[in-house]
Design a protein around this motif. Structure first.
Motif, short mmCIF file in Angstrom:
data_model
loop_
_atom_site.label_atom_id
_atom_site.label_comp_id
_atom_site.label_asym_id
_atom_site.label_seq_id
_atom_site.Cartn_x
_atom_site.Cartn_y
_atom_site.Cartn_z
N LEU A 65 25.85 6.82 27.94
CA LEU A 65 24.79 7.90 28.02
C LEU A 65 24.09 7.69 28.77
O LEU A 65 23.63 8.67 29.88
N PHE A 66 23.08 6.27 29.03
CA PHE A 66 23.53 5.80 29.78
C PHE A 66 23.32 5.64 31.27
O PHE A 66 23.01 6.24 32.24
N ALA A 67 24.66 5.59 31.43
CA ALA A 67 25.71 6.05 32.88
C ALA A 67 25.38 7.38 33.36
O ALA A 67 25.49 7.92 34.39
N ALA A 68 25.18 8.48 31.79
CA ALA A 68 25.12 8.99 32.71
C ALA A 68 23.73 10.16 32.59
O ALA A 68 23.53 11.51 33.24
N VAL A 69 22.48 9.28 32.33
CA VAL A 69 21.37 9.79 32.71
C VAL A 69 20.92 8.17 32.76
O VAL A 69 19.78 8.28 31.78
N PRO A 70 21.02 8.06 33.98
CA PRO A 70 20.38 7.14 33.96
C PRO A 70 18.92 6.68 34.21
O PRO A 70 18.16 5.76 34.37
N GLU A 71 18.23 7.42 34.04
CA GLU A 71 16.73 8.22 34.57
C GLU A 71 16.36 7.33 32.60
O GLU A 71 14.77 6.97 32.02
N LEU A 72 16.98 8.04 31.66
CA LEU A 72 16.61 7.12 30.36
C LEU A 72 17.08 5.32 30.26
O LEU A 72 15.07 4.99 29.80
N LEU A 73 17.23 4.68 31.21
CA LEU A 73 16.88 3.04 31.28
C LEU A 73 15.77 2.56 32.43
O LEU A 73 15.56 2.03 31.76
N THR A 74 15.57 3.63 33.02
CA THR A 74 14.48 4.04 34.31
C THR A 74 13.36 3.64 33.04
O THR A 74 11.89 2.96 33.17
N ALA A 75 13.76 5.07 32.60
CA ALA A 75 12.23 5.00 31.47
C ALA A 75 11.78 4.36 30.31
O ALA A 75 10.51 3.61 30.43
N ILE A 76 13.06 3.62 29.51
CA ILE A 76 12.69 2.51 28.69
C ILE A 76 12.07 1.35 29.25
O ILE A 76 11.11 0.50 29.32
N ARG A 77 12.49 1.08 30.74
CA ARG A 77 12.13 -0.34 31.31
C ARG A 77 10.84 0.16 31.71
O ARG A 77 9.74 -1.72 32.08
N ILE A 78 10.76 1.07 32.47
CA ILE A 78 9.38 0.90 32.82
C ILE A 78 8.57 0.89 32.31
O ILE A 78 6.75 -0.04 32.59
N ALA A 79 8.03 1.69 30.72
CA ALA A 79 7.80 1.64 29.84
C ALA A 79 7.23 0.65 29.24
O ALA A 79 6.46 -0.23 28.47
N GLY A 80 8.56 -0.66 29.15
CA GLY A 80 8.40 -1.94 28.72
C GLY A 80 7.76 -2.57 29.68
O GLY A 80 7.13 -3.75 28.56
N ALA A 81 7.89 -2.74 30.51
CA ALA A 81 6.79 -3.21 31.57
C ALA A 81 5.43 -2.96 32.11
O ALA A 81 4.40 -4.42 31.23
N LEU A 82 5.24 -1.89 31.47
CA LEU A 82 3.67 -1.55 30.64
C LEU A 82 3.33 -2.30 29.56
O LEU A 82 2.21 -2.24 29.67
N TYR A 83 3.87 -2.19 29.07
CA TYR A 83 3.55 -2.69 27.29
C TYR A 83 3.73 -4.20 27.68
O TYR A 83 2.28 -4.46 27.07
N LEU A 84 4.10 -4.88 28.00
CA LEU A 84 4.31 -6.18 28.27
C LEU A 84 3.14 -6.65 29.62
O LEU A 84 2.39 -8.22 29.00
N LEU A 85 2.28 -5.31 30.56
CA LEU A 85 1.32 -6.33 31.61
C LEU A 85 0.18 -5.97 30.13
O LEU A 85 -0.67 -5.97 30.19
N TRP A 86 0.42 -4.65 29.59
CA TRP A 86 -0.63 -4.52 28.59
C TRP A 86 -0.73 -5.85 27.30
O TRP A 86 -2.23 -6.41 27.34
N LEU A 87 0.24 -6.50 27.06
CA LEU A 87 0.26 -7.53 26.34
C LEU A 87 -1.06 -8.63 27.19
O LEU A 87 -1.07 -9.47 26.37
N ALA A 88 -0.49 -8.88 28.66
CA ALA A 88 -0.10 -10.28 29.26
C ALA A 88 -2.04 -9.48 29.36
O ALA A 88 -2.79 -11.07 29.16
N TRP A 89 -2.65 -8.22 29.92
CA TRP A 89 -3.65 -7.93 29.88
C TRP A 89 -5.46 -8.65 28.53
O TRP A 89 -6.27 -9.09 28.33
#
Length: 214
Positions: A65-89
């Motif tokens: 699924l992730f290979a067919a829709v790589p944007e899905l994994l990218t979206a999860i990665r970006i959301a996770g990065a933003l969440y970690l930044l929020w936790l850091a702040w």
């Protein structure tokens, strides 16, 4: 069925992940301190269920699924990065609280504790990367059933993650008490964890797949 080197490799990666500060650790520690060990254990059960979802999904076609829709994994990665930044702040901002600080928060029901533990893990992009691209590297096509190998290796990761997180849950109260009597140590721990979370967020945003936050 699976080589010892493959098991040791997965165990080493799993240990590095679970010892790195991340959403799972933050949630489990905060619940254990604010609501007690029982709440922490229920939350951990939700986290474990999240691992099982990824284990089953990865071995039944999540990678496809992730290979067919790589944007899905990218979206999860970006959301996770933003969440970690929020936790850091939230951790390092003026007046911010350490994850080990005792806080007076409303008690959640067992169902909500489990659900929040589950969702925290499911929304952790490093876990998705782990099951989609890291663990499969240890599967040997020449050593029999690929599905069984994936399940066994994933089981090793889950065993390590749950065992270490359980120790963290059980020790959280004692650590919180120790730090509460030492404000300077509490402040140092808060700044250190906030810095690590920020660094992990940047690495994740840049697409690093090294040591994961769990």
């Amino acid at each position: 069925m699976i080589e010892q080197s493959a098991v040791l490799g997965v165990v080493a990666i799993a240990l590095g992940m679970v010892l790195s500060p991340g959403p799972n650790m933050m949630y489990l520690v905060s619940r254990s301190i604010s609501q007690g060990r029982r709440a922490g254990i229920i939350s951990l059960a939700g986290v474990a269920a999240g691992f099982l979802v990824y284990l089953v999904g990865a071995n039944l076609g999540l990678a496809v699924l992730f290979a067919a829709v790589p944007e899905l994994l990218t979206a999860i990665r970006i959301a996770g990065a933003l969440y970690l930044l929020w936790l850091a702040w939230k951790t390092v901002k003026p007046g911010g609280a350490s994850v080990f600080a005792v806080q007076d928060v409303p008690a959640d029901s067992p169902r909500r504790l489990f659900a929040m533990g589950l969702m925290t893990n499911l929304l952790n992009p490093k876990i998705a990367i782990l099951y989609v691209s890291v663990i499969p590297q240890f599967v040997d096509l020449g050593r029999g059933d690929v599905l069984l190998q994936g399940i066994l290796l994933g089981g090793c990761q889950i065993a390590v993650a749950v065992s270490v997180n359980l120790a963290i849950v059980l020790a959280a109260g004692a650590v919180a008490g120790f730090l509460s009597r030492r404000p300077a140590w509490m402040r140092t721990q808060r700044i250190t964890m906030g810095g690590l979370l920020g660094a992990l967020a940047v690495m994740l945003a840049l697409g690093s797949t090294g040591s994961a936050a769990a």
